[in-house]
Write an enzyme that holds these catalytic residues in place. Structure first.
Site, PDB file in Angstrom:
ATOM      1  N   GLU A 194       1.058  -1.010  -0.087  1.00  0.00           N
ATOM      2  CA  GLU A 194      -0.002   0.208  -0.012  1.00  0.00           C
ATOM      3  C   GLU A 194       0.647   1.203   0.369  1.00  0.00           C
ATOM      4  OE1 GLU A 194      -3.198  -0.463  -0.105  1.00  0.00           O
ATOM      5  OE2 GLU A 194      -2.190  -2.001  -0.941  1.00  0.00           O
ATOM      6  N   ASP A 208      13.129  11.045 -33.379  1.00  0.00           N
ATOM      7  CA  ASP A 208      11.421  10.201 -32.944  1.00  0.00           C
ATOM      8  C   ASP A 208      10.880  11.272 -32.274  1.00  0.00           C
ATOM      9  OD1 ASP A 208      12.381   7.528 -32.125  1.00  0.00           O
ATOM     10  OD2 ASP A 208      12.644   7.898 -30.047  1.00  0.00           O
TER      11      ASP A 208
END
Ligand code: 9D3
Length: 252
Positions: A116, A169
């Site tokens: 958690e 890119d």
């Protein structure tokens, strides 16, 4: 460049590093990535890495001690990392610009959470920054760590075979990519755009620019704010925006 990734699932990290461009870069010693098992930095017989939360509540929290010990081991073995990244849903969003910043460093440590949460003293006292890869809930920090290593490693000279492909890119120039085609020129009656088979290199270049700009304008206009456009691209973009305005007023 070297990454040290601290995780309770080192084999998950190693499996991803064993394939593709990263594996090749690691083999050729352009890149070093070491996955470090958090449990190796525990002292108890059960190799405990987590405990119940102070104040109560559900789930378990990663203990601080093994994470601090892991970073101390990294410091002793290879020297102090220039960044200690905690991957966490609370972090600053990872972008291509962030990848570029990390690629300028020689040594980066990445701390992966699970359960958690992670004792907040790790964020306050150990991590130098906190990074999230996006607004969705994952089960842990291992995939985000691998995303970061992949994006950063591509920017290191020699990792991707073709430097031109990195420079061109999509996000490095701030635009989406133009469409690609390969043989056959006709597949199930769907043809490759004529201009690409024409052999007119000037026209092909301009067509690709227009396609990239149009796709970006339609899908990701937010990217155009920071895009680095040459004079020809600025001209094409003006045309595309005029055409759009015209269409919106029903006069195209
Ligand atoms: C059930 C606990 N969650 C409350 C909504 C908090 C939570 C803790 C730990 C949610 C996810 C995780 C595990 N995720 C990461 O460690 C993580 C992550 C992510 O989940 N999304 C995007 N980027 C990242 S970077 C690390």
């Amino acid at each position: 460049m070297r990454f040290d990734i601290v995780t309770i699932f080192p084999r998950m990290v190693e499996a991803a590093l064993g394939e593709g461009i990263l594996a090749r870069a690691i083999q050729r010693n352009v890149l070093t990535v070491r996955a470090r098992d958090l449990r190796e930095f525990t002292e108890d017989r059960h190799r405990t890495v987590d405990d119940v939360p102070y104040g109560g509540g559900p789930g378990m929290v990663l203990k601080p001690e093994p994470l601090f010990k892991a970073v101390e081991a990294i410091r002793e073995e290879v020297g102090a990392p220039q960044a200690i990244v905690l991957v966490s849903p609370h972090g600053r969003r990872f972008t291509q610009a962030e990848a570029g910043r990390l690629a300028s460093l020689d040594r980066v440590a990445i701390l992966c959470g699970r359960y958690e949460g992670i004792d907040d003293r790790v964020r306050e006292q150990l991590a130098t920054e906190e990074i999230s890869i996006g607004d969705y809930v994952l089960s842990g920090g291992e995939l985000p760590a691998l995303v970061i290593v992949d994006a950063v490693a591509r920017l290191i000279p020699g990792v991707v075979g073709d430097e031109d492909s990195v420079a061109g890119d999509s996000f490095s120039r701030g635009l989406l990519d133009y469409p690609h085609y390969t043989r056959p020129a006709e597949f199930r009656e769907w043809k490759v755009p004529d201009v690409l088979v024409s052999g007119h290199h000037g026209e092909i270049r301009r067509w690709r620019k227009r396609q990239a700009l149009e796709l970006t304008l339609v899908r990701r206009p937010d990217l155009l704010v920071d895009a680095e456009l040459d004079v020809e691209e600025q001209e094409i973009l003006r045309e595309l925006m005029e055409a759009k305005k015209g269409a919106a007023h029903g006069r195209d």
